[in-house]
Every structure is written in structure tokens, then in C-alpha cells.
Design an enzyme around this catalytic site. Structure first.
Site, mmCIF file in Angstrom:
data_model
loop_
_atom_site.group_PDB
_atom_site.id
_atom_site.type_symbol
_atom_site.label_atom_id
_atom_site.label_comp_id
_atom_site.label_asym_id
_atom_site.label_seq_id
_atom_site.Cartn_x
_atom_site.Cartn_y
_atom_site.Cartn_z
ATOM 1 N N PHE A 1 37.699 73.845 56.344
ATOM 2 C CA PHE A 1 37.091 75.160 56.550
ATOM 3 C C PHE A 1 35.940 75.329 55.565
ATOM 4 C CE2 PHE A 1 38.011 80.003 56.000
ATOM 5 C CZ PHE A 1 36.891 80.318 56.740
ATOM 6 N N CYS A 2 34.734 75.636 56.086
ATOM 7 C CA CYS A 2 33.557 75.917 55.265
ATOM 8 C C CYS A 2 33.256 74.721 54.354
ATOM 9 C CB CYS A 2 33.760 77.221 54.502
ATOM 10 S SG CYS A 2 32.294 77.828 53.627
ATOM 11 N N VAL A 3 33.134 74.934 53.043
ATOM 12 C CA VAL A 3 32.871 73.830 52.124
ATOM 13 C C VAL A 3 33.992 72.795 52.198
ATOM 14 C CG1 VAL A 3 32.462 73.190 49.722
ATOM 15 C CG2 VAL A 3 31.557 75.336 50.605
ATOM 16 N N LEU B 1 35.726 73.925 60.693
ATOM 17 C CA LEU B 1 35.537 75.355 60.931
ATOM 18 C C LEU B 1 34.370 75.856 60.087
ATOM 19 C CD1 LEU B 1 39.259 76.614 60.781
ATOM 20 C CD2 LEU B 1 38.023 75.618 62.719
#
Length: 544
Positions: free
Chosen positions: A271-273, A299
Site C-alpha cells: 500500500f502506497c510507499v 494499492l
């Protein structure tokens, strides 16, 4: 990122005379029209939603002031659009002008906000007294309150999905969640959240927990809980690098899940980073001749940093070089600085809204789990942060085959040929959906791209039971090696489906999860013994 405004500007910034004359003429005409409407009592409410309360309409002077502010805002924005500068500088100008306008809005001051004045009269000044008390309490905490934090306790009413810590090192803990079904898929799911926030955005409360949803679908879920390094720590974590986080964080977590479940390959979600780190780590594994993944889910993740949206205004060689001098060899980027930066990306909603409500109106914010998480930030080791800043946001080297080398291994994201599920949020201001879609150009296996409604967090945390929002996807996934159509063509072809995207992802993941087996009676094994109950100790360390 400690300076919200660019430090130097080319001088002078010019606007073509004819464009400037047109803007001035339109401003003058509109100004005269507003004054005439005010004089004759025909002045309605401005278009900005902040001025919709009846108190503005009942106060002619305040209403006029709001209209004049809105006129000035429109004129200043048009001047930025007409400035004869390159697009990079124009974006910085837009950001700086936006910050100025949001800070000077009439809603932000007692003497120009009739709602605040009316509330003061109705409460006999108690609203302002409560506001001053709220301000003093926030000064004591060192940050602005966005929610009633006293209503949440980790492990009691938030981050409560049952599980156990089965591994830890100085960078992270690995949580294995207890099964909620009699049988589970043989291949586990490993979740890698971002290390710039706590993991429990994915495990807020039972009714909106992504982790619990995955466990209820019959998956054995492992999750990385990143350590929050603190200034008083003496074990050298402040010197941890990007390579350390990939090797001792992501790849170690994949190995733990593989060992415990006795599966040579696992499914993994970032998710993200966390998605950027996961893809980088798996590419590193491939460069070493290892293939730890059966499938990959990303994501709201950047792999190609060509278009980073509004965050680009912070990034240039001068800024990155300064950061490298400050903390490239060690030290911490503080959670407070990170939180301030991200809040000022949307200052109306995340800064000035709370100034008005908390301090001018004396209204204490209600309890909201997502905002409790948002206030619980983490520090970042300087070497990790500066490597990430230069190699992704500034130089965009990660997406180039061999563009970065980790521990002597050249990274090539095109080596990731496992099935991939790529999710983006339509209104994401941190990872624009087109940038997430660009990952389809880099990965080489079967790819499914899905775009959900709303923003960076609310788009992701959208449980099916709520029956809210919608998502877009085309019926056919990209085949291995198939080139994706341009993002604009994809959105034109993708039908909208009401509700959450979670069931679509669950239907995709089950294809890669293997056959069913009896759920394990306990977490861990002889090699990885239970160290603590979820949520574990690392997540409870607060930075601010």
C-alpha cells in the site's frame, strides 16, 4: 519539506500585457458589479462552500468581504495561469498562491467570520473560551487535534483483529493473524503497509478492517508492522537505508510467511510507499535469482514517478541536496514535519477547517478512527528518506531497468512477471491515478487495473457492507507482455460498478491462493515462536 514555499524565484515573473489587461478589466467589472449588488441588497452567497451559512447572508459587510476575497482569489489564479513561465514553476506558483489564499480566507478570523461572532453572542463568550482552551491543549501536544483521540486505544477498539507477533528485528515486527474460517487457502497473503504511517489504517475497526476482510475470505494473513524510530533510540536505526528496509524488512517478512506456511511462493500486497518498497524488494530478489511471489497487489502505489502531482512542488536538486547534507548519513525526519507537509497539500480541509472549528468556534472534534490514525505519525531514518527522495521523486530512476542498484544488484521492475492487481483512487492527490496506471507499462505479467472512487485513503478503505462509492475496471485483464492503452482511453472504456472494489480483488486473489486446507490451530511454528499478541509493541510507540 520544512518550507512550504519555494525558496527562490526567477525575477521578474512576467504576464503578457494583453492577458494582464484582460484580467484587470474583468476584475474591475466584477468588483463594480459586486459593489452594486451589495448597495442594492441583491448580493447572494458566494460560490465557495465556506460561506453558505445564513450568518454570512445576514451580515452585509461580511458577505461583501467574502465576495471580494473570492474575486481576488480568482484574479490571482488567472494571473498564475497567464504567467510566462515553465510548467514546473507555474505549479509552484499555484501552490504558493493557494496557501496564501487559504490562509487569508475571511473564515479564519474572528472579526471577519459572522458565524464565529454569532456563536460568541449566543454562548456569552464561552465558545471563544473553549477555543482558547483547545488551542492551549494543542500547543501542549505540539500538533493540531483532528479528532477526539481519547476515544481510541490500540488493541482495544482499534487494530483489534486477533493475531500474534511471530518475528521482529530492529526495523519491523511480523504479525500473523488468527484464522476466522475453518479452512484457509494454502498460500498466505503478506501485507506491506507504508512505513511513513502506522499499519492499522488497514485494521481500524472490525467493520472497516481490510485485514479482517482478507482473513474472513480464508487467507492466512501476515502483516509488517514497521518500527517507529525515536530520537532516544541508540541502536543505530536512524542510519537504516532503503536497502535495509528491502532486505531486513520486506524480503525478511516474505521469508517468514513462506517458512511458517511451508509455501515457496506467497501472495503479497503493498500500500502506497509500501507498494513501492514491495515491488523494489521483489525485483531485488529476482536479480538474485529468487522468486518469492505468486501474485502482487499494489494499492495507490508509485513505480513510475513521472507525474507526482502536487508533491512535485517540493522536489528540486537544491532541496534534495540539503536533505542529504542534513540526514543522509543518519538522523530522523520527524513525523511532525511529514504530517505538516501532507496537511498543507489540502489546507482548507486539513488545517484551516480545524483552526475555525477548534479554536474560533470552540468545537472539540468528534471521534473518528481514520483521523486518529492520521495523527499517529512515524519518524523516518534519514538515509532511507534521502535515497527515496532522490531516486524516485527527483530522478525517477526506479522505473528504468538498471536505474538503481541495491547491494550490488541492478533492479529491473520488468522482471516482475507474476500476476498483478493494481489499484488507484480517482481523486488521489498523493498518487494520481494515471501514475498508478503507469505501473501497467512496467510490470510484464498478467495485470488487472482497477480505479476506485474517492481519495488516497477513503478510496482504499471502502468495506463492502457500507455499499458506498464505486469502482471502474475493464472486463479483460492485460495479458503477459501486452501493452496497455493510454490512461485516457482506459477510463473511457471502463464501466462503473457501484460499491466496493474489495470483492473484485478477493475474486482475483483467490485464483492465486491455492487449494484449501484446515486452518492452523495457532500462529507461528517451532522456528518462529509467538512473541506478543497483535497489535504488538512497535505500533504503540508514538512519535508526537
Amino acid at each position: 519539506m520544512n518550507n512550504l514555499f519555494p525558496s527562490s524565484w526567477p525575477s521578474p515573473i512576467r504576464v503578457a500585457p494583453e492577458a494582464l489587461a484582460e484580467i484587470q478589466a474583468e476584475f474591475s467589472n466584477a468588483y463594480a458589479e459586486v459593489l452594486e449588488q451589495a448597495r442594492t441588497g441583491r448580493l447572494g452567497l458566494p460560490s465557495d462552500r465556506r460561506f453558505r451559512a445564513e450568518a454570512w447572508k445576514a451580515n452585509p459587510l461580511a458577505l461583501l468581504n467574502a465576495h471580494l476575497w473570492e474575486l481576488s482569489a480568482n484574479a490571482m489564479s488567472r494571473m498564475v495561469d497567464a504567467a510566462q513561465v515553465d510548467e514546473s514553476l507555474r505549479n509552484r506558483l499555484r501552490f504558493s498562491v493557494m496557501q496564501w489564499l487559504e490562509a487569508t480566507a475571511p473564515t479564519n478570523f474572528v472579526f471577519t467570520n459572522p458565524e464565529v461572532q454569532q456563536l460568541m453572542l449566543e454562548t456569552g463568550g464561552q465558545s471563544l473560551a473553549r477555543g482558547i482552551q483547545n488551542l492551549l491543549e494543542d500547543i501542549g501536544k505540539g500538533r493540531m487535534s483532528q479528532t477526539d483521540e481519547s476515544k481510541f486505544q490500540l488493541g482495544e477498539n482499534i487494530a483489534v483483529t486477533p493475531g500474534s507477533v511471530v518475528y521482529q528485528n530492529p526495523l519491523m515486527q511480523v504479525i500473523q493473524y488468527a484464522p476466522l474460517t475453518e479452512t484457509v487457502h494454502e498460500r498466505p497473503l503478506v501485507i506491506v503497509p507504508p512505513c511513513i504511517n502506522k499499519y492499522y489504517i488497514l485494521d481500524l475497526q472490525p467493520e472497516n478492517s481490510f485485514v479482517r476482510h482478507a482473513v474472513e475470505q480464508g487467507h492466512t494473513v501476515f502483516l509488517v508492522s514497521w518500527r517507529n524510530p525515536l530520537p532516544e533510540d541508540t541502536d543505530g536505526t536512524d542510519k537504516a537505508s532503503w536497502a535495509d528496509y528491502l532486505e531486513d524488512g520486506v524480503l525478511r517478512a516474505l521469508k517468514v510467511a513462506s517458512d511458517i506456511t511451508r509455501q515457496p511462493k506467497v501472495n503479497a500486497l503493498g500500500f502506497c510507499v509500501g507498494g513501492t518498497m514491495l515491488a523494489s524488494a521483489v525485483a531485488l530478489a529476482h536479480a538474485k535469482g529468487e522468486e518469492p511471489l505468486q501474485s502482487l497487489t499494489l494499492l495507490t502505489t508509485f513505480l513510475d514517478f513521472s507525474d507526482t502531482g502536487v508533491i512535485d512542488v517540493f522536489i528540486d536538486e537544491t532541496h534534495v541536496g540539503m536533505r542529504e547534507q542534513q540526514m543522509g548519513q543518519g538522523g530522523l525526519l520527524s513525523a511532525r514535519e511529514l504530517a505538516t507537509t501532507f496537511s498543507f497539500l489540502r489546507p482548507s480541509e486539513l488545517v484551516w477547517n480545524y483552526v475555525v472549528n477548534n479554536y474560533l468556534k470552540g468545537i472539540s472534534p468528534p471521534a473518528f478512527d481514520l483521523l486518529f490514525w492520521n495523527a499517529d505519525g512515524t519518524n523516518l531514518p534519514g538515509p532511507f528518506f534521502t535515497w527515496y527522495l532522490r531516486n524516485t521523486y527527483l530522478e525517477n530512476r526506479l522505473c528504468k531497468p538498471g536505474g538503481v542498484t541495491i547491494n550490488g544488484h541492478a533492479i529491473d521492475l520488468s522482471a516482475l512477471d507474476m500476476p498483478a492487481y493494481i489499484y488507484a483512487s480517482r481523486d488521489d492527490h498523493i498518487v494520481p491515478w494515471q501514475s498508478a496506471y503507469a505501473s501497467c507499462n512496467l510490470l510484464s505479467g498478467p495485470r488487472r487495473f482497477v480505479m476506485g472512487a474517492s481519495g488516497h485513503i477513503a478510496g482504499v478503505i471502502n468495506p463492502p457492507a457500507k455499499n458506498r462509492r464505486s469502482y471502474w475496471a475493464v472486463p479483460e485483464d492485460l495479458a503477459p507482455g501486452e501493452s496497455p492503452v493510454p490512461a485516457e482511453d482506459w477510463i473511457q472504456a471502463a464501466p462503473e460498478t457501484p460499491g466496493s472494489w474489495w470483492p473484485d480483488w478477493s475474486a482475483w486473489l483467490v485464483q492465486h491462493a491455492g487449494s484449501k486446507k484446515k486452518a492452523p490451530a495457532k500462529q507461528g511454528n517451532a522456528q518462529y515462536k509467538i512473541l506478543d499478541s497483535a497489535p504488538g509493541a512497535y505500533v504503540k510507540a508514538r512519535a508526537v
